[in-house]
Design an enzyme around this catalytic site. Sequence first.
Site, PDB file in Angstrom:
ATOM      1  CB  CYS A  45      48.728  43.849  41.000  1.00 31.02           C
ATOM      2  SG  CYS A  45      48.223  42.958  42.460  1.00 31.02           S
TER       3      CYS A  45
HETATM    4  C1  BEZ Z   1      51.851  41.089  43.793  1.00 37.07           C
HETATM    5  O1  BEZ Z   1      50.886  41.555  43.192  1.00 37.07           O
HETATM    6  O2  BEZ Z   1      52.950  41.012  43.281  1.00 37.07           O
HETATM    7  C2  BEZ Z   1      51.688  40.542  45.171  1.00 37.07           C
HETATM    8  C3  BEZ Z   1      50.760  41.113  46.020  1.00 37.07           C
HETATM    9  C4  BEZ Z   1      50.653  40.622  47.320  1.00 37.07           C
HETATM   10  C5  BEZ Z   1      51.456  39.559  47.725  1.00 37.07           C
HETATM   11  C6  BEZ Z   1      52.350  38.985  46.840  1.00 37.07           C
HETATM   12  C7  BEZ Z   1      52.482  39.487  45.557  1.00 37.07           C
END
Ligand code: BEZ
Length: 218
Positions: A45
């Site tokens: 994100c």
């Molecule tokens: C991420 O944004 O890195 C992420 C969020 C939830 C699960 C796996 C990755």
Amino acid sequence: MAIRLGDIAPDFTQESTEGKINLYNYLGDSWGILFSHPKDFTPVCTTELGEVAKLKPEFDKRNVKVIGLSVDATESHQEWVEDINETQNTTINYPIVADSDRKVASLYDMVHPYEDDTATVRSVFVIKPDRTVALTITYPASTGRNFEEILRVIDSLQLTANYSVATPVNWKNGDDVVIAPALQDEDDLKKRFPNGYTAIRPYLRITQQPNLNIESVN
Ligand code: BEZ
């Protein structure tokens, strides 16, 4: 309820990094893109939100208002934005909805319980100026989205909203397009496509992108 193409995008008022935000007021007469993030302080994100800030001029050029969402509170978002700005070498320049009560996530069916029963998946909704949903994309949390592809689809959507054409496989802005099968009247075709077209089959007619010399298709 899942949101389907052509549905009216549900309106909402929710807290955000830019204060209370109402979707319809925020969008005004513009196109919009609403995209969700599973939770704050997550690596994928962080990279996505930074990239969208860098691409903001591209969304502006297309008259598209950007709005992110994550299911944490405003204070958490504010701290995270500092991290995003620092690590991604950018400045977040659009609101991120603080959907801690999951009101918007529920309206837009962004939580898929077999994936995760609290965090959202990576949803994308492109909303047209008439408030209808023109595109939905759903990615799992572990896969970052390709926002160049999202811009490409917006180019296609805006082109097809303004001209009776569709865009073929792997099309990108500037490439030839196909004429909608419903257009059959030769006089009408001549007016719409003064440079002519090539009929490979009666249903497969290729023509130059109609708005090539126009700055914005919108
Ligand atoms: C991420 O944004 O890195 C992420 C969020 C939830 C699960 C796996 C990755």
